[in-house]
Design a protein around this motif. Structure first.
Motif, PDB file in Angstrom:
ATOM      1  N   THR A  36       0.712  -1.183  -0.108  1.00 21.33           N
ATOM      2  CA  THR A  36       0.184   0.354  -0.640  1.00 21.33           C
ATOM      3  C   THR A  36       1.012   1.062  -0.086  1.00 21.33           C
ATOM      4  OG1 THR A  36      -1.940  -1.413   1.546  1.00 21.33           O
ATOM      5  CG2 THR A  36      -2.093   1.438   0.884  1.00 21.33           C
ATOM      6  N   VAL A  37       0.846   2.137  -1.146  1.00 21.45           N
ATOM      7  CA  VAL A  37       1.081   3.445  -1.601  1.00 21.45           C
ATOM      8  C   VAL A  37       0.414   4.200  -0.154  1.00 21.45           C
ATOM      9  CG1 VAL A  37       2.858   4.993  -2.505  1.00 21.45           C
ATOM     10  CG2 VAL A  37       2.742   2.553  -3.416  1.00 21.45           C
ATOM     11  N   HIS A  38       1.004   5.215   0.479  1.00 17.05           N
ATOM     12  CA  HIS A  38       0.317   6.279   0.961  1.00 17.05           C
ATOM     13  C   HIS A  38       1.105   7.633   0.479  1.00 17.05           C
ATOM     14  CE1 HIS A  38      -1.879   4.103   4.407  1.00 17.05           C
ATOM     15  NE2 HIS A  38      -0.476   2.861   3.609  1.00 17.05           N
ATOM     16  N   THR A  39      -0.039   8.202   0.501  1.00 14.06           N
ATOM     17  CA  THR A  39       0.790   9.566  -0.423  1.00 14.06           C
ATOM     18  C   THR A  39       0.747  10.596   1.113  1.00 14.06           C
ATOM     19  OG1 THR A  39      -1.524  10.408  -0.862  1.00 14.06           O
ATOM     20  CG2 THR A  39       0.083   9.764  -2.290  1.00 14.06           C
ATOM     21  N   PRO A  40       1.143  12.100   0.879  1.00 20.27           N
ATOM     22  CA  PRO A  40       1.035  13.165   2.328  1.00 20.27           C
ATOM     23  C   PRO A  40      -0.762  13.585   2.133  1.00 20.27           C
ATOM     24  CG  PRO A  40       3.122  13.189   1.138  1.00 20.27           C
ATOM     25  CD  PRO A  40       2.123  12.285   0.022  1.00 20.27           C
ATOM     26  N   ASP A  41      -1.407  13.677   0.636  1.00 20.15           N
ATOM     27  CA  ASP A  41      -2.678  14.498   1.505  1.00 20.15           C
ATOM     28  C   ASP A  41      -4.043  13.237   1.588  1.00 20.15           C
ATOM     29  OD1 ASP A  41      -2.791  12.646  -0.970  1.00 20.15           O
ATOM     30  OD2 ASP A  41      -4.294  13.542  -2.144  1.00 20.15           O
ATOM     31  N   ARG A  42      -3.414  12.080   2.689  1.00 23.39           N
ATOM     32  CA  ARG A  42      -4.186  10.840   3.287  1.00 23.39           C
ATOM     33  C   ARG A  42      -4.929   9.675   2.357  1.00 23.39           C
ATOM     34  NH1 ARG A  42      -5.662  14.502   8.394  1.00 23.39           N
ATOM     35  NH2 ARG A  42      -3.761  14.415   9.598  1.00 23.39           N
ATOM     36  N   ARG A  43      -4.142   9.936   1.175  1.00 30.50           N
ATOM     37  CA  ARG A  43      -4.789   9.059   0.559  1.00 30.50           C
ATOM     38  C   ARG A  43      -3.828   8.050   0.098  1.00 30.50           C
ATOM     39  NH1 ARG A  43      -9.174  10.954  -3.883  1.00 30.50           N
ATOM     40  NH2 ARG A  43      -8.912  13.416  -3.576  1.00 30.50           N
ATOM     41  N   TRP A  44      -4.381   6.076   0.214  1.00 29.03           N
ATOM     42  CA  TRP A  44      -3.550   4.655  -0.680  1.00 29.03           C
ATOM     43  C   TRP A  44      -4.309   4.273  -1.688  1.00 29.03           C
ATOM     44  CZ3 TRP A  44      -7.581   5.944   3.600  1.00 29.03           C
ATOM     45  CH2 TRP A  44      -8.823   5.775   3.899  1.00 29.03           C
ATOM     46  N   TYR A  45      -3.479   3.735  -1.846  1.00 29.88           N
ATOM     47  CA  TYR A  45      -3.358   2.857  -3.368  1.00 29.88           C
ATOM     48  C   TYR A  45      -2.600   1.622  -3.045  1.00 29.88           C
ATOM     49  CZ  TYR A  45      -3.882   7.583  -4.704  1.00 29.88           C
ATOM     50  OH  TYR A  45      -4.632   8.280  -5.709  1.00 29.88           O
ATOM     51  N   PRO A  46      -3.894   0.602  -2.715  1.00 22.75           N
ATOM     52  CA  PRO A  46      -2.882  -0.802  -2.611  1.00 22.75           C
ATOM     53  C   PRO A  46      -3.333  -1.549  -3.520  1.00 22.75           C
ATOM     54  CG  PRO A  46      -5.523  -0.291  -2.089  1.00 22.75           C
ATOM     55  CD  PRO A  46      -4.982   0.950  -1.916  1.00 22.75           C
ATOM     56  N   ILE A  47      -2.085  -2.313  -3.631  1.00 20.24           N
ATOM     57  CA  ILE A  47      -2.464  -3.670  -4.554  1.00 20.24           C
ATOM     58  C   ILE A  47      -1.610  -4.748  -4.491  1.00 20.24           C
ATOM     59  CG2 ILE A  47       0.385  -2.996  -5.132  1.00 20.24           C
ATOM     60  CD1 ILE A  47      -0.840  -2.821  -8.055  1.00 20.24           C
ATOM     61  N   GLU A  48      -2.496  -6.001  -4.385  1.00 16.09           N
ATOM     62  CA  GLU A  48      -2.128  -7.380  -4.797  1.00 16.09           C
ATOM     63  C   GLU A  48      -1.147  -7.915  -5.409  1.00 16.09           C
ATOM     64  OE1 GLU A  48      -5.586  -9.314  -2.878  1.00 16.09           O
ATOM     65  OE2 GLU A  48      -5.752  -8.441  -1.000  1.00 16.09           O
ATOM     66  N   ILE A  49      -0.287  -8.911  -4.708  1.00 19.65           N
ATOM     67  CA  ILE A  49       0.335  -9.380  -5.640  1.00 19.65           C
ATOM     68  C   ILE A  49       0.482 -11.024  -5.542  1.00 19.65           C
ATOM     69  CG2 ILE A  49       2.591  -9.846  -6.643  1.00 19.65           C
ATOM     70  CD1 ILE A  49       1.818  -7.481  -7.451  1.00 19.65           C
ATOM     71  N   GLU A  50      -0.352 -12.075  -6.296  1.00 17.81           N
ATOM     72  CA  GLU A  50      -0.370 -13.271  -5.519  1.00 17.81           C
ATOM     73  C   GLU A  50       1.559 -13.980  -6.214  1.00 17.81           C
ATOM     74  OE1 GLU A  50      -2.494 -16.952  -6.804  1.00 17.81           O
ATOM     75  OE2 GLU A  50      -3.875 -15.203  -7.063  1.00 17.81           O
ATOM     76  N   ALA A  51       1.840 -14.497  -4.587  1.00 15.96           N
ATOM     77  CA  ALA A  51       2.699 -15.532  -4.731  1.00 15.96           C
ATOM     78  C   ALA A  51       2.949 -16.610  -5.448  1.00 15.96           C
ATOM     79  CB  ALA A  51       3.612 -15.059  -3.616  1.00 15.96           C
ATOM     80  N   THR A  52       3.843 -17.072  -5.892  1.00 15.44           N
ATOM     81  CA  THR A  52       4.074 -18.804  -6.516  1.00 15.44           C
ATOM     82  C   THR A  52       4.435 -19.213  -5.102  1.00 15.44           C
ATOM     83  OG1 THR A  52       6.763 -18.743  -6.757  1.00 15.44           O
ATOM     84  CG2 THR A  52       4.745 -18.384  -8.559  1.00 15.44           C
ATOM     85  N   SER A  53       4.674 -18.685  -4.149  1.00 14.04           N
ATOM     86  CA  SER A  53       4.966 -19.918  -2.769  1.00 14.04           C
ATOM     87  C   SER A  53       5.252 -18.949  -1.628  1.00 14.04           C
ATOM     88  CB  SER A  53       5.923 -20.586  -2.921  1.00 14.04           C
ATOM     89  OG  SER A  53       7.059 -19.963  -2.862  1.00 14.04           O
ATOM     90  N   ARG A  54       4.960 -18.866   0.035  1.00 17.64           N
ATOM     91  CA  ARG A  54       5.038 -17.258   0.832  1.00 17.64           C
ATOM     92  C   ARG A  54       6.522 -17.717   1.217  1.00 17.64           C
ATOM     93  NH1 ARG A  54       1.021 -17.007   3.364  1.00 17.64           N
ATOM     94  NH2 ARG A  54       1.807 -16.407   5.430  1.00 17.64           N
TER      95      ARG A  54
END
Length: 191
Positions: free
Chosen positions: A130-148
């Protein structure tokens, strides 16, 4: 008694079913068939295609001659974090952080990033950044891994990039802690 076969309902009309229902929404229909064009128009299109082909050929010749593209910047020797799956992708390098999901993407320069947070699910193989910006917005992204086991690699690589490029607020000098006259006075039992 007479019985009909098939649908008894009338076809629906309106803008929801036919965009041509609203005047001006679609291009007017000409009386000419689609395959027939005036000779002048066909010649202009042929010349335009020929000019575009020549420009493309000239561009490819310039690239083969060794001239780099204008958009490519020489990457400094520094850490780069990159993780991707079939839909999502995250890249963090000297330019900043770039997130992509399907056909959508966004880019953040390092001065636009307030914080970067990582999270792993307790079960499953999803790594969330999750990338948070100074203006209190956030942008999450999920990556599916091949293994833990990939989570530790990704955490280490992302930490290395953040240590190299991300300027944290902790580096700023903190204001000196001075007591005000009101704080010097000790509280009494009456208060």
């Amino acid at each position: 008694m007479e019985q009909r076969r098939g649908s008894t309902s009338q076809p629906l009309e309106g803008a929801g079913f036919d965009p041509a229902f609203i005047p001006g929404l679609t291009a007017p229909v000409t009386g000419e068939p689609e395959g027939v064009r005036p000779a002048e128009k066909a010649e202009e299109e042929t010349e335009a295609v020929r000019d575009a082909d020549e420009a493309t050929a000239a561009d490819s010749a310039d690239q083969q001659a060794g001239e780099p593209e204008e958009e490519e910047d020489e990457a400094p020797d520094g850490p780069v974090f990159e993780a991707a799956d079939r839909r999502a992708r995250i890249v963090a390098d000297h330019k900043g952080v770039r997130l992509s999901l399907d056909d959508q993407s966004c880019e953040f320069r390092w001065d636009e990033v307030g914080a970067v947070e990582t999270e792993t699910g307790r079960f499953g193989k999803r790594f969330t950044v999750t990338v948070h910006t100074p203006d209190r917005r956030w942008y999450p992204i999920e990556i599916e891994a091949t293994s833990r086991s990939r989570f530790k690699e990704w955490e280490a690589a992302l930490d290395e990039v953040l240590d190299a490029y991300f300027e944290d607020d902790e580096e700023k000098p903190e204001p000196s802690e001075e007591k005000t006259p009101a704080e010097d006075k000790e509280p009494t039992d009456a208060e």
